[in-house]
Design an enzyme around this catalytic site. Structure first.
Site, PDB file in Angstrom:
ATOM      1  N   ASP A  10       0.896  -1.178   0.000  1.00 51.19           N
ATOM      2  CA  ASP A  10       0.000   0.000   0.000  1.00 51.19           C
ATOM      3  C   ASP A  10       0.929   1.222   0.000  1.00 51.19           C
ATOM      4  O   ASP A  10       1.084   1.902   0.994  1.00 51.19           O
ATOM      5  CB  ASP A  10      -0.982  -0.009   1.193  1.00 51.19           C
ATOM      6  CG  ASP A  10      -0.308  -0.019   2.550  1.00 51.19           C
ATOM      7  OD1 ASP A  10       0.798  -0.589   2.666  1.00 51.19           O
ATOM      8  OD2 ASP A  10      -0.881   0.546   3.512  1.00 51.19           O
ATOM      9  N   HIS A 244       9.145  -0.723   9.212  1.00 52.59           N
ATOM     10  CA  HIS A 244       8.235  -1.874   9.251  1.00 52.59           C
ATOM     11  C   HIS A 244       8.378  -2.754   8.006  1.00 52.59           C
ATOM     12  O   HIS A 244       8.740  -3.926   8.086  1.00 52.59           O
ATOM     13  CB  HIS A 244       6.780  -1.384   9.326  1.00 52.59           C
ATOM     14  CG  HIS A 244       6.510  -0.405  10.418  1.00 52.59           C
ATOM     15  ND1 HIS A 244       6.398  -0.776  11.736  1.00 52.59           N
ATOM     16  CD2 HIS A 244       6.323   0.947  10.396  1.00 52.59           C
ATOM     17  CE1 HIS A 244       6.145   0.276  12.471  1.00 52.59           C
ATOM     18  NE2 HIS A 244       6.090   1.340  11.690  1.00 52.59           N
TER      19      HIS A 244
END
Ligand code: BDR
Ligand code: CA
Length: 316
Positions: A10, A244
């Site tokens: 995303d 992340h």
């Protein structure tokens, strides 16, 4: 021997860094990117992925679009917190020239299912956004569920969430999808906040990219500085931004970067703990564990690999 990889992004600033990590890893052969909603609308994410691939000279890698909203919803709007962290264009308002390539006609779900059929154990799938597309692939094909090797960024087992006290951002977008993934996929490695909040980047490192004086170095520095500034506001105690999504790619290259706990997982779907990823008490004693959760990370080694790979990529 290279390993084939598909990234489900995303795109998002740390997704962009994950994409760069994959492109900068000679051990990996990136065969495609699937775009999902999350930090941005699916169309923005797809556009960013196409543009970043071209920036790094890999406009030949195909990009596919996945579903544009969560399973339990009819539509999707970008959350305010996502816009704050990733900017309105998803890449911290950094400039990215309009890509010349366009999204593929094949859907992300079909591409994922067909790729697992074709490559089996030679392929790893790394989702770094909501689990919606992977859940759809699992539902579309039992063979995908049984044969896909998935290293996902999402969830939190030993620490609180980052959107609610219980829920991490990717899982929070579509808890039903992550729950389905945990219950039905045969091989999942979960890279959650437990470890990703131990891998932090500061402006000292982004200055290295800026000093390269290349378009790619400037893009990486501009986007990541925006992300670091957002973290300074939302989580000043960390002293940097969380890497992340790149950590999930790092583990796909080298699983010894983390310590893995084999445990069958579930996602809470009701009440105030909705979105919490936790051990499934009903499958605790099953002999087969389908998920392994990263609970410790060799931070220094990962950061060194991260900087080495991205700096070399952005020098070209
Ligand atoms: C995850 O949420 C998104 O904002 C990031 O790109 C990352 O995938 C971290 O919780
Ligand atoms: Ca992401």
């Amino acid at each position: 021997m290279t390993k084939k990889i598909i990234l489900d992004l995303d795109t998002g600033i740390d997704d962009a860094l994950a994409l760069a990590y994959a492109l900068g890893s000679p051990e990996l052969d990136l065969i495609g990117v699937t775009g999902t909603y999350g930090n941005v609308l699916v169309d923005t994410g797809v556009r960013n992925a196409l543009a970043i691939l071209e920036l790094f000279g890999r406009g030949d890698i195909p990009v596919f679009a996945g579903p544009d909203h969560a399973r339990a919803r009819d539509s999707f709007e970008v959350l305010e917190i996502s816009e704050f962290i990733h900017g309105t264009n998803g890449v911290g308002e950094a400039e990215l020239p309009e890509p010349s390539a366009t999204v593929q006609d094949t859907s992300a779900v079909d591409f994922l299912v067909e790729s697992v059929e074709a490559y089996g154990d030679d392929l790893v799938i790394v989702p770094t956004g909501p689990s919606t597309t992977i859940a759809a692939a699992i539902e579309a094909s039992e063979s995908f569920a049984q044969r896909a090797h998935i290293v996902m960024m999402g969830g939190a087992l030993t620490v609180p969430g980052n959107v609610t006290q219980f829920s991490e951002a990717n899982v929070n977008q579509d808890p039903e999808a992550t729950d389905l993934l945990f219950r039905r996929a045969a091989d999942v490695t979960m890279i959650g906040l437990d470890v990703t909040l131990q891998t932090l980047l500061t402006k000292a490192e982004t200055a290295t990219w800026r000093a390269l004086g290349t378009p790619a170095g400037t893009f990486l520095a501009d986007a990541t500085d925006y992300y670091i500034k957002a973290y300074d506001t939302t989580a000043p105690h960390l002293g940097g931004c969380g890497l992340h999504d790149p950590l999930a790619v790092g583990v796909a290259v080298d699983p010894t970067l983390v310590t893995l706990l084999p445990i069958n997982m579930k996602t809470d779907l009701e009440g105030e703990t909705r979105g919490r990823t936790i051990g499934d008490e009903t499958r605790l004693n099953d002999a087969v564990k389908t998920t392994r959760v990263a609970v410790a990370v060799d931070t220094d080694r990962f950061l060194a690999e991260f900087m080495r790979r991205l700096t070399s990529l952005a020098s070209a």
